[in-house]
Design a protein around this motif. Sequence first.
Motif, PDB file in Angstrom:
ATOM      1  N   ARG A  87       1.102 -10.294   3.911  1.00 15.16           N
ATOM      2  CA  ARG A  87       1.279 -11.091   3.274  1.00 15.16           C
ATOM      3  C   ARG A  87       2.548 -12.188   2.377  1.00 15.16           C
ATOM      4  O   ARG A  87       2.410 -12.935   1.399  1.00 15.16           O
ATOM      5  N   ASP A 116       4.306   4.108  -2.236  1.00 16.42           N
ATOM      6  CA  ASP A 116       5.118   2.862  -1.538  1.00 16.42           C
ATOM      7  C   ASP A 116       6.314   2.595  -1.488  1.00 16.42           C
ATOM      8  O   ASP A 116       6.962   2.415  -2.696  1.00 16.42           O
ATOM      9  N   ILE A 144      -4.011   0.197 -10.619  1.00 11.42           N
ATOM     10  CA  ILE A 144      -3.370   1.692  -9.947  1.00 11.42           C
ATOM     11  C   ILE A 144      -1.931   1.679  -9.703  1.00 11.42           C
ATOM     12  O   ILE A 144      -1.908   0.679  -8.244  1.00 11.42           O
ATOM     13  N   GLN A 145      -1.140   2.603  -9.978  1.00  7.14           N
ATOM     14  CA  GLN A 145       0.483   2.447  -9.005  1.00  7.14           C
ATOM     15  C   GLN A 145       0.890   3.703  -7.855  1.00  7.14           C
ATOM     16  O   GLN A 145      -0.451   5.058  -7.463  1.00  7.14           O
ATOM     17  N   THR A 184      -7.948   2.562   0.180  1.00 11.22           N
ATOM     18  CA  THR A 184      -7.039   2.054  -0.466  1.00 11.22           C
ATOM     19  C   THR A 184      -6.224   3.086  -1.251  1.00 11.22           C
ATOM     20  O   THR A 184      -4.597   1.757  -1.345  1.00 11.22           O
ATOM     21  N   ASP A 185      -6.651   3.945  -1.247  1.00  7.56           N
ATOM     22  CA  ASP A 185      -5.246   4.683  -1.842  1.00  7.56           C
ATOM     23  C   ASP A 185      -5.943   6.010  -1.520  1.00  7.56           C
ATOM     24  O   ASP A 185      -6.770   6.193  -0.837  1.00  7.56           O
ATOM     25  N   LYS A 226       3.905  -3.747  -7.093  1.00  9.50           N
ATOM     26  CA  LYS A 226       4.304  -3.684  -5.463  1.00  9.50           C
ATOM     27  C   LYS A 226       4.430  -5.404  -5.035  1.00  9.50           C
ATOM     28  O   LYS A 226       3.856  -5.806  -5.218  1.00  9.50           O
TER      29      LYS A 226
HETATM   30  C1  LIG Z   1      -2.067   2.139  -3.133  1.00 11.02           C
HETATM   31  C2  LIG Z   1      -1.595   1.392  -3.907  1.00 11.02           C
HETATM   32  O1  LIG Z   1      -0.286   0.755  -4.201  1.00 11.02           O
HETATM   33  C3  LIG Z   1      -2.821   1.014  -5.201  1.00 11.02           C
HETATM   34  O2  LIG Z   1      -2.095   0.116  -5.894  1.00 11.02           O
HETATM   35  C4  LIG Z   1      -2.478  -0.064  -3.109  1.00 11.02           C
HETATM   36  O3  LIG Z   1      -3.937   0.314  -3.059  1.00 11.02           O
HETATM   37  C5  LIG Z   1      -2.251  -0.451  -1.613  1.00 11.02           C
HETATM   38  O4  LIG Z   1      -2.721  -1.397  -0.893  1.00 11.02           O
HETATM   39  P1  LIG Z   1      -2.348  -2.162  -0.253  1.00 11.02           P
HETATM   40  O5  LIG Z   1      -3.657  -3.363   0.443  1.00 11.02           O
HETATM   41  O6  LIG Z   1      -1.938  -1.044   1.240  1.00 11.02           O
HETATM   42  O7  LIG Z   1      -1.291  -2.760  -0.548  1.00 11.02           O
END
Ligand SMILES: C[C@](O)(CO)[C@H](O)COP(=O)(O)O
Length: 231
Positions: A18, A108, A163-164, A190-191, A215
Motif C-alpha cells: 500500500r 509492527d 487497535i495498535q 489481522t492481529d 502504522k
Molecule cells: C496488528 C495491527 O497493526 C493492529 O492494528 C493491524 O491489524 C495490522 O494489519 P495489517 O493489515 O497487517 O497492516
Amino acid sequence: MEQGRCTAIVLAAGQGKRMHSKIQKQFLEIGGKPILYYSMECFQKSPLIQDIILVTGEDMISYCQSEIVEKYGFTKVCKVTAGGKERYDSVYAGLLCCQDTDYVYIHDGARPFVTEEMIQRGYEAVKRTNACVMGMPSKDTVKLADPSGYIKETPDRKIVWNIQTPQIFSYDLIRGAYESIRKKDMSNVTDDAMVVEQETGTKILLVEGSYQNIKITTPEDLAVAEAFLRY
Ligand SMILES: C[C@](O)(CO)[C@H](O)COP(=O)(O)O
Ligand SMILES: Nc1ccn([C@@H]2O[C@H](COP(=O)(O)OP(=O)(O)OP(=O)(O)O)[C@@H](O)[C@H]2O)c(=O)n1
C-alpha cells in the motif's frame, strides 16, 4: 517482586504494497533514519525488555544485521530471522525463536512511535491479565457495512477502539494459541489478539497506546510521521 523476562518480536517482513515504494516501507527514512530504527531503539532502551527478535524478509536478513542491528548498536537483538507470507506467519516465526521468556511484545516495525511509557503500561497489564493490546478509543463514528456497501449498523462509539501494537501476552498463552490456530483457516486474522480470542477463553485487556502510535501504511503517513518527529 521478581521481574518476568520479556522479549520483543519486531515485525519487518512485510512488502508494504500500500506504500507503492521501491524500498519496503520499514526501511524508508523519516528524520534521517529508517522507520524500523525508531521502534527498535525504544525496545533497546526499555529496561523491561531483555531480548529483541527481528523478523524480516529472507533477502533482508544480512542487510538488517549490518545496517540496523550493528549500525545502531541494538545489542539486545538475539536473532534476526525470516518471516513468512502473511503477518501471522512472521509472528509465528518470531515465536519459534523465543527462548526462556515469560512475556512477548509483538510489535509492527512500521509503528515507529511506540514509547517506553507504553511498554511499561503493557508490562503492568500483562502481569495482571496475561493478555493485553494497545489501542485508542475511536475519534470517528464507525459504521458496519453490508455486502452492498450500505450501512448495516452503527456500534456505540464509547465501546469502539482502534487497535495498535505492541500486543503483549504471556509466552505460553500466545504460543499455544498460534499452534492451535495454524491448523485452521487464518485468512481473517489481522492481529494477534484475534488468535487468542479465537483459540482461548482468555480475556484481553485494552491498554491505552497513543494517537501518535500510527502504522505507516500509505504515502501520506510519511508526512504525518515527519510532522510527529518535529512535534
Ligand atoms: C496488528 C495491527 O497493526 C493492529 O492494528 C493491524 O491489524 C495490522 O494489519 P495489517 O493489515 O497487517 O497492516
Ligand atoms: N508477511 C508479513 C506482513 C507484514 N509484516 C509486518 O507487519 C507489520 C504490519 O503490517 P502491514 O502494515 O500490513 O505491512 P505490509 O504487509 O508490509 O503492508 P501491505 O499490507 O501494504 O503490503 C509491518 O511492520 C510489516 O513489516 C511482516 O512482518 N510479515
